[in-house]
Design an enzyme around this catalytic site. Structure first.
Site, PDB file in Angstrom:
ATOM      1  CG  ASP A 186     -35.633   6.454 -13.405  1.00 47.27           C
ATOM      2  OD1 ASP A 186     -34.403   6.534 -13.462  1.00 47.27           O
ATOM      3  OD2 ASP A 186     -36.380   7.174 -14.082  1.00 47.27           O
ATOM      4  CD  GLU A 413     -36.899   3.964 -22.178  1.00 50.37           C
ATOM      5  OE1 GLU A 413     -36.807   4.634 -21.138  1.00 50.37           O
ATOM      6  OE2 GLU A 413     -37.986   3.717 -22.741  1.00 50.37           O
TER       7      GLU A 413
END
Length: 442
Positions: A186, A413
């Site tokens: 992203d 993550e």
């Protein structure tokens, strides 16, 4: 099994440490399971995400091939009539304000051809065919008994058709991403140049929910988030129509095109299993790989670079996305990609996970979302590519170090690729799922 397929279970982990890691990974996936699909992380990402589910299914096939099938079936149950697979399928049982942008922002119910469940309108990298074939080969008997391939194959074909037609915005034979979120990476510096053209929505006009669960220093800036909102809002207001006139941001991305080519090889294997001609998929794979190598590969850099669909200019940013074409079988420049990964920019032999962005760059940030940290999923893809191209020693070393990072820092993550410190949310589902796959693949 084709050359692209993820190999089925060959060897169970047997050491006490591996057994403990295996049990911990199972707990994460159990915690994140919602009865029909798996959320990436219970608090930060409380819905179903598209390419997350592909990686999750690859891990779940070792625990329950049927549950892995259901993971993909749940996602493709929200497929749009034009073939797109939305990047989020919203859970109606989750509070409407738990995540932004939520269903009220995307307004998928007002879009032509949208499914009956609320979704976003953008997509994510097409890792799904690779995952579906891996899930089938994990237990072909169960797969055939449930009719998994006859149901998922035509949906995957429609998904790829959407990408190769509606998303070929320049006529180059390559798909474009039209939002940084679609790239999967992203906040990558690779998008900074085209993103700078976008006027951000003022932060006073939206409420970020990600900062409720993660430190601001690890997430995109408010300015970049405002640009993300602008792009998504413009796409929504255009009825999710695809053209360069609609999309202020449009980039031909190596990672997405590589997964599309690899996925066509997986579709060829599925077609053969179903008694259908596989040649069209093999031809499509060769065409995409050839276009990608001709248009996006720089021999001097030993890396693939994205290309701005509006200007035709190559975006020269050394991100891990440029290494991901290693997942394509018979890639003629595979050896050069491995050499680049071994260079100071990525330091494959000691940095782990594989850095998302050039370690030698002045703006490398090891703790901020996709601007330097390493992620288990892109490292897994590169590991898969190393095995595919005969680099077994490097693959084995990367596998060992990935498992060590997760054992030390938990199912985070993402990770600092040099220190191994964990960042982002914890209990991250694809980290757990891919650890299960790494544990079972020597």
């Amino acid at each position: 099994m084709t050359a692209t397929a993820v190999e089925p279970d060959r060897q169970q982990a047997c050491s006490p440490a591996s057994g403990e890691l295996d049990r911990a990974a199972r707990r994460v996936l159990l915690t994140n399971w919602r009865g029909h699909a798996t959320v990436p992380a219970a608090r930060l990402y409380p819905h179903q995400w598209s390419w997350d589910s592909a990686f999750i299914a690859i891990g779940l096939r070792h625990l329950s091939p049927v549950r892995a099938q259901r993971e993909l079936e749940s996602l493709f149950g929200a497929q749009w009539q034009d073939g797109r697979v939305p990047h989020i399928v919203f859970d109606p049982h989750v509070p409407a304000d738990a995540y932004f942008p939520g269903p009220s922002f995307w307004r998928s119910g007002q879009a032509p051809g949208a499914p009956g469940v609320p979704t976003s309108g953008i997509v994510q990298p097409p890792a799904h065919a690779l995952a579906a074939w891996a899930v089938h080969t994990a237990d072909p008997v169960a797969s055939r008994a449930r009719g998994f391939l006859p149901r998922i194959y035509p949906r995957l074909v429609a998904w790829h058709r959407y990408l190769t037609t509606r998303r070929d915005l320049t006529g180059s034979g390559l798909m474009s991403v039209v939002h940084p979120w679609e790239s999967g990476m992203d906040n990558s510096p690779a998008w900074d140049v085209p993103l700078a053209r976008i006027t951000p929505v003022p932060v006073t006009e939206f409420t970020r929910r990600d900062l409720d669960h993660a430190a601001a220093g690890e997430r995109p800036t408010d300015t970049d988030y405002g640009r993300y909102v602008r792009l998504a809002r413009d796409y929504r207001d255009a009825g999710y129509a695809d053209s360069l006139g609609v999309h202020g941001f449009a980039v031909e991305d190596p990672l997405c095109n590589a997964l599309l080519a690899a996925g066509e090889h997986a579709l060829a294997a599925m077609a053969a299993e179903l008694g259908l001609p596989p040649e069209r998929h093999r031809s499509a794979a060769a065409r995409i790989a050839g276009n990608m190598t001709t248009m996006l590969y720089d021999p001097a850099a030993g890396l693939f670079f994205p290309r701005d669909a509006h200007t035709g200019r190559v975006l020269r940013s050394y991100s891990a996305g440029g290494l991901m074409p290693l997942v394509v079988p018979d890639l003629p420049v595979a050896a050069a990609l491995v050499e680049t990964a071994l260079s100071d920019r990525f330091r494959l032999r000691d940095a782990c996970p594989l850095p998302s962005y050039d370690l030698t760059a002045g703006d490398h940030d090891p703790g901020r979302y996709w601007r330097g940290p390493g992620w288990v999923n892109t490292s897994w893809l590169f590991w898969h590519g190393l095995r595919l191209h005969g680099e077994r020693a490097l693959a084995g070393d990367l596998r060992r170090r990935l498992l060590g990072r997760v054992r030390d820092a938990g199912f985070r993550e993402y990770f600092d690729p040099l220190t191994g410190s964990g960042h982002g949310t914890d209990g991250f589902a694809w980290t757990a799922a891919l650890v299960l796959d790494l544990l079972r693949t020597p």
